[in-house]
Motif scaffolding. Sequence first.
Motif, PDB file in Angstrom:
ATOM      1  N   GLY A 154       0.688  -0.977   0.296  1.00 39.65           N
ATOM      2  CA  GLY A 154      -0.177  -0.729   0.016  1.00 39.65           C
ATOM      3  C   GLY A 154       1.458   1.423   0.044  1.00 39.65           C
ATOM      4  N   GLU A 155       2.007   1.444   0.603  1.00 39.45           N
ATOM      5  CA  GLU A 155       2.659   1.994   0.306  1.00 39.45           C
ATOM      6  C   GLU A 155       3.336   2.613  -1.325  1.00 39.45           C
ATOM      7  N   ILE A 156       3.592   3.871  -1.594  1.00 40.66           N
ATOM      8  CA  ILE A 156       4.059   4.464  -2.698  1.00 40.66           C
ATOM      9  C   ILE A 156       5.586   4.870  -3.001  1.00 40.66           C
ATOM     10  N   LEU A 157       5.968   4.512  -4.117  1.00 37.72           N
ATOM     11  CA  LEU A 157       7.604   4.582  -3.751  1.00 37.72           C
ATOM     12  C   LEU A 157       7.754   6.095  -4.768  1.00 37.72           C
ATOM     13  N   ARG A 158       8.079   7.183  -3.554  1.00 41.69           N
ATOM     14  CA  ARG A 158       8.406   8.068  -3.516  1.00 41.69           C
ATOM     15  C   ARG A 158       9.248   8.817  -4.555  1.00 41.69           C
ATOM     16  N   GLU A 159      10.494   8.170  -4.632  1.00 45.32           N
ATOM     17  CA  GLU A 159      11.363   8.276  -5.480  1.00 45.32           C
ATOM     18  C   GLU A 159      12.724   7.140  -5.299  1.00 45.32           C
ATOM     19  N   ILE A 160      13.280   7.008  -6.437  1.00 46.70           N
ATOM     20  CA  ILE A 160      14.310   6.438  -6.311  1.00 46.70           C
ATOM     21  C   ILE A 160      15.791   7.184  -6.435  1.00 46.70           C
ATOM     22  N   LYS A 161      16.741   7.451  -5.773  1.00 45.53           N
ATOM     23  CA  LYS A 161      18.164   7.865  -5.494  1.00 45.53           C
ATOM     24  C   LYS A 161      19.702   6.138  -6.119  1.00 45.53           C
ATOM     25  N   THR A 162      20.470   7.624  -6.514  1.00 45.20           N
ATOM     26  CA  THR A 162      21.848   6.240  -7.034  1.00 45.20           C
ATOM     27  C   THR A 162      22.897   7.142  -6.510  1.00 45.20           C
ATOM     28  N   PHE A 163      24.072   6.470  -4.869  1.00 44.75           N
ATOM     29  CA  PHE A 163      24.708   6.806  -4.738  1.00 44.75           C
ATOM     30  C   PHE A 163      26.198   5.683  -4.550  1.00 44.75           C
ATOM     31  N   GLY A 164      27.051   6.125  -6.276  1.00 46.77           N
ATOM     32  CA  GLY A 164      28.163   5.617  -6.307  1.00 46.77           C
ATOM     33  C   GLY A 164      27.152   3.991  -6.734  1.00 46.77           C
ATOM     34  N   LYS A 165      27.317   2.966  -6.467  1.00 45.62           N
ATOM     35  CA  LYS A 165      27.054   1.349  -6.366  1.00 45.62           C
ATOM     36  C   LYS A 165      25.574   1.653  -5.679  1.00 45.62           C
ATOM     37  N   GLN A 166      25.269   2.604  -5.297  1.00 46.17           N
ATOM     38  CA  GLN A 166      23.813   1.749  -4.423  1.00 46.17           C
ATOM     39  C   GLN A 166      22.767   2.855  -5.016  1.00 46.17           C
ATOM     40  N   THR A 167      21.441   2.458  -4.666  1.00 42.67           N
ATOM     41  CA  THR A 167      19.930   2.649  -5.148  1.00 42.67           C
ATOM     42  C   THR A 167      19.665   2.446  -3.714  1.00 42.67           C
ATOM     43  N   TYR A 168      18.482   3.649  -3.172  1.00 42.45           N
ATOM     44  CA  TYR A 168      18.073   3.589  -2.966  1.00 42.45           C
ATOM     45  C   TYR A 168      16.638   3.976  -3.399  1.00 42.45           C
ATOM     46  N   LEU A 169      15.532   3.234  -2.633  1.00 44.82           N
ATOM     47  CA  LEU A 169      14.114   3.522  -2.995  1.00 44.82           C
ATOM     48  C   LEU A 169      13.580   3.546  -2.067  1.00 44.82           C
ATOM     49  N   ILE A 170      12.150   5.090  -1.834  1.00 42.56           N
ATOM     50  CA  ILE A 170      12.226   5.750  -0.953  1.00 42.56           C
ATOM     51  C   ILE A 170      10.460   5.756  -0.934  1.00 42.56           C
ATOM     52  N   PHE A 171      10.014   5.153   0.703  1.00 45.01           N
ATOM     53  CA  PHE A 171       8.897   5.528   0.710  1.00 45.01           C
ATOM     54  C   PHE A 171       8.768   6.080   1.866  1.00 45.01           C
ATOM     55  N   ASP A 172       7.324   6.403   1.697  1.00 46.00           N
ATOM     56  CA  ASP A 172       6.815   7.499   2.978  1.00 46.00           C
ATOM     57  C   ASP A 172       7.238   6.866   4.562  1.00 46.00           C
ATOM     58  N   GLU A 173       7.580   5.483   4.389  1.00 43.87           N
ATOM     59  CA  GLU A 173       7.680   4.979   6.166  1.00 43.87           C
ATOM     60  C   GLU A 173       9.176   3.660   5.729  1.00 43.87           C
ATOM     61  N   ILE A 174       9.192   4.077   4.752  1.00 42.68           N
ATOM     62  CA  ILE A 174      10.690   2.819   5.398  1.00 42.68           C
ATOM     63  C   ILE A 174      11.602   3.372   3.549  1.00 42.68           C
ATOM     64  N   ILE A 175      13.094   3.311   3.583  1.00 40.56           N
ATOM     65  CA  ILE A 175      13.561   3.343   2.809  1.00 40.56           C
ATOM     66  C   ILE A 175      14.612   1.971   3.065  1.00 40.56           C
ATOM     67  N   PHE A 176      14.338   1.721   1.062  1.00 37.43           N
ATOM     68  CA  PHE A 176      15.302   0.251   1.506  1.00 37.43           C
ATOM     69  C   PHE A 176      16.701   0.282   0.393  1.00 37.43           C
ATOM     70  N   LYS A 177      17.913   0.260   0.721  1.00 35.76           N
ATOM     71  CA  LYS A 177      19.324   0.467   0.519  1.00 35.76           C
ATOM     72  C   LYS A 177      19.623  -1.018  -0.763  1.00 35.76           C
ATOM     73  N   VAL A 178      19.762  -0.448  -1.740  1.00 37.99           N
ATOM     74  CA  VAL A 178      19.813  -1.915  -2.197  1.00 37.99           C
ATOM     75  C   VAL A 178      21.437  -2.070  -3.073  1.00 37.99           C
ATOM     76  N   HIS A 179      22.133  -2.618  -2.655  1.00 36.15           N
ATOM     77  CA  HIS A 179      23.400  -3.150  -3.678  1.00 36.15           C
ATOM     78  C   HIS A 179      23.913  -4.424  -4.266  1.00 36.15           C
ATOM     79  N   LEU A 180      24.250  -4.125  -5.513  1.00 38.21           N
ATOM     80  CA  LEU A 180      24.044  -5.862  -6.566  1.00 38.21           C
ATOM     81  C   LEU A 180      26.066  -6.565  -5.908  1.00 38.21           C
ATOM     82  N   MET A 181      26.304  -6.429  -5.070  1.00 35.83           N
ATOM     83  CA  MET A 181      27.806  -6.987  -5.186  1.00 35.83           C
ATOM     84  C   MET A 181      28.450  -6.592  -6.221  1.00 35.83           C
ATOM     85  N   MET A 182      28.587  -8.331  -6.205  1.00 35.02           N
ATOM     86  CA  MET A 182      29.720  -8.713  -7.809  1.00 35.02           C
ATOM     87  C   MET A 182      28.516  -9.210  -7.970  1.00 35.02           C
ATOM     88  N   PHE A 183      27.381 -10.054  -7.838  1.00 39.60           N
ATOM     89  CA  PHE A 183      26.888 -11.462  -8.410  1.00 39.60           C
ATOM     90  C   PHE A 183      25.575 -11.006  -7.912  1.00 39.60           C
TER      91      PHE A 183
END
Length: 244
Positions: free
Chosen positions: A38-67
């Motif tokens: 039910g949350e809305i994906l408000r924004e997507i940001k990147t920094f270097g090799k990291q990606t941030y999925l930003i919601f109102d109540e939670i923020i996920f940081k995703v790093h794809l690493m090597m594989f």
Amino acid sequence: MPEGPTIILMKEDLQKFAGEKVTEVNGSEVPEKARIKGEILREIKTFGKQTYLIFDEIIFKVHLMMFGSYSLFKRKDIDTLKLGLTFKDGGIYFYTCVVKVVDESDLSKINWESDIMSKKWSDEKAIEKMQKHPEMLICDAMMNQDIFAGVGNIIKNEALFRAGIHPETLIKNLTKAKLKLIIKETKDYSFEFLKYKRTDTLSKTFQVYHKKTCPICGVEILKKETGKSKRMSFFCIKDQQLMK
């Protein structure tokens, strides 16, 4: 390992879901008590090799690493799903990667001037950071994400070849002019990387990375593990000077 330009392309792929509501969430890295449906994906940001999925109540940081990898619209039939977000017209699915929940304070601490592809990138700050570590090898400095966020092994090798610098040169043996040259070649190649990646022609542009002979002099390219990280370097001992 995906480098900064590849992460920017991934953001472009994910952007189609910005503003959309999550209808289903799954994956091994989803917190049990997190209210994401039910949350809305408000924004997507990147920094270097990291990606941030930003919601109102939670923020996920995703790093794809090597594989790590991702898919859109449809989940792959594999059991390494770390985070899956389903929307009305498709979804985002991340596999074999690192997913963490962070808060806004983590975003506020990001030094955007360190991202080689950011408009806020600072040459002077990068030089200042490198000069604080005079005994560091330039190959280690370029893979240091606090100095060159987004730079990976391909960019490192190609930029050092363009700058004519041996990867095992110590920072203290590089003049400010040489450091500026390395930064220029790193920035230029990073944006070329992005352009070539869009057209699936990146590997055709390599001059030393996994190449056998130098395109300038014809001497055999040396392949060697360098630096503290022991990442592979490809370089020409004739055209890339070891500064002393």
